[in-house]
Write an enzyme that holds these catalytic residues in place. Structure first.
Site, PDB file in Angstrom:
ATOM      1  N   CYS A  68       0.965  16.089  84.265  1.00 14.39           N
ATOM      2  CA  CYS A  68       0.699  15.128  85.229  1.00 14.39           C
ATOM      3  C   CYS A  68       0.907  13.650  84.680  1.00 14.39           C
ATOM      4  O   CYS A  68       0.178  13.073  83.728  1.00 14.39           O
ATOM      5  CB  CYS A  68      -0.608  15.083  85.869  1.00 14.39           C
ATOM      6  SG  CYS A  68      -0.773  13.944  86.984  1.00 14.39           S
ATOM      7  N   ILE A 123      -4.591  13.412  91.036  1.00 15.93           N
ATOM      8  CA  ILE A 123      -5.372  14.385  91.202  1.00 15.93           C
ATOM      9  C   ILE A 123      -6.718  14.395  91.650  1.00 15.93           C
ATOM     10  O   ILE A 123      -7.863  14.869  91.413  1.00 15.93           O
ATOM     11  CB  ILE A 123      -5.674  15.107  89.833  1.00 15.93           C
ATOM     12  CG1 ILE A 123      -4.451  15.149  88.943  1.00 15.93           C
ATOM     13  CG2 ILE A 123      -6.239  16.577  89.723  1.00 15.93           C
ATOM     14  CD1 ILE A 123      -3.239  16.050  89.151  1.00 15.93           C
TER      15      ILE A 123
END
Ligand SMILES: Cc1cc2nc3c(=O)[nH]c(=O)nc-3n(C[C@H](O)[C@H](O)[C@H](O)COP(=O)(O)O)c2cc1C
Length: 303
Positions: free
Chosen positions: A129, A72
């Site tokens: 994630c 990210i």
């Protein structure tokens, strides 16, 4: 021909959306097609503070797919709102913010920054994630956490549609979809990447510095279709299909299974104009299916 789709309070000119992390902030792809032609753009995952992401190498090619452990990387939500959002064609194309955080409270605070932004059409909440060590996976794998995060985001969203993005790295995807629905989600999107690994036999090292990463691309399409099918059966809110979509026919498979729209991800790495090509190709596939509206096709899988 009517390519429009309406769901969860959104009206998209067509069902083709670009998937988070595979299309930058949209601006990077302006030379490959007119962003206004897309149904929507989900921007790269946003966190409260800027993130540098994981060490390299963090992308490797695998048979029919790729593994990534980006972690990210992003400039932070405030820089997005200040520097990127004003440059995007948000009046013509739905710009969907993708939210990444490590606690329900942080998800709420992130939502608070975005909720007042006119250019943001909806919020997609990444509870899945698998790349980041400090917790992301835990939310997506625990239905009670999914519900809690959804409730928190919904509370602060000021009426913007909340889409919860589900992880396939679970035993019962229906349970997770139901948790999002129970938390007040307006829609769910699935799937995020499948946790995977690759080894370099010459160096005897993992090919990703992070050791494990998320598998995406055509290799995961059958898993994604199965998950979308099971989610559609488990909940009554709209579902956005993601995973290995490379062609218009792939998109149609997800719509037949019950998806209201689809997101195109790794295909954008293969051909940066692929999402635009799928949009252009939709009428051909609709004529072949003898359909005038996308809604006529949705969920018409014959079992
Ligand atoms: C390089 C890369 C970065 C990604 N970053 C994000 C992200 O920031 N947030 C998110 O929710 N999903 C992220 N994803 C997951 C994709 O949005 C998508 O769910 C997944 O890749 C499956 O679709 P695909 O097979 O079409 O790529 C990323 C995927 C890739 C390949």
């Amino acid at each position: 021909m009517d390519l429009r789709v309406e769901f969860a309070g959104l009206v998209l000119k067509n069902p083709i959306i670009t998937a988070s992390g595979t299309f930058g902030f949209g601006l990077e792809f302006m030379n490959f097609g007119d962003l206004k032609r897309l149904g929507g753009i989900v921007v790269k995952g946003l966190s409260l503070k800027p993130r540098e992401g994981n060490p390299m190498p963090r992308i490797v090619e695998t048979p029919c797919g790729m593994l990534n452990a980006i972690g990210i990387q992003n400039p932070g939500v405030e820089a997005f709102v200040r520097d990127k959002l004003p440059l995007l064609p948000w009046r013509e194309t739905a710009i969907i913010a993708n939210l990444y955080a490590c606690s329900a409270q942080e998800f709420g605070d992130l939502t608070g920054v975005l909720a007042g932004e006119e250019g943001v059409a909806a919020l997609e909440v990444n509870v899945s994630c698998p790349n980041v060590r400090e917790g992301g996976a835990a939310f997506g794998q625990d239905p009670s956490q999914i519900r809690k995060v959804t409730e928190e985001v919904k509370k602060r969203a000021a009426g913007k549609p909340v889409i919860v993005k589900l992880s396939p790295n679970v035993t019962d995807i229906g349970l997770c979809a139901r948790a999002a629905q129970d938390g007040g989600a307006d829609a769910v999107s699935l799937i995020n990447t499948l946790l995977g690994m690759a080894v370099d036999i010459r160096t005897r090292k993992p090919r990703l510095a992070n050791v494990v990463g998320g598998l995406s691309g055509p290799a995961i399409k059958p898993v994604a279709l199965r998950c979308v099918h099971q989610a559609c059966k488990a909940i009554s809110i709209p579902v956005i299909g993601i995973g290995g979509i490379t062609s218009t026919e792939d998109a149609l498979e997800f719509i037949l299974v019950g998806a209201s729209a689809v997101e195109v991800g790794t295909a954008n790495f293969l051909r940066p104009d692929q999402s635009f090509r799928i949009v252009d190709d939709l009428p051909r596939v609709m004529i072949k299916a003898k359909c005038k509206e996308i809604a006529e096709l949705r969920g018409t899988l014959s079992l």
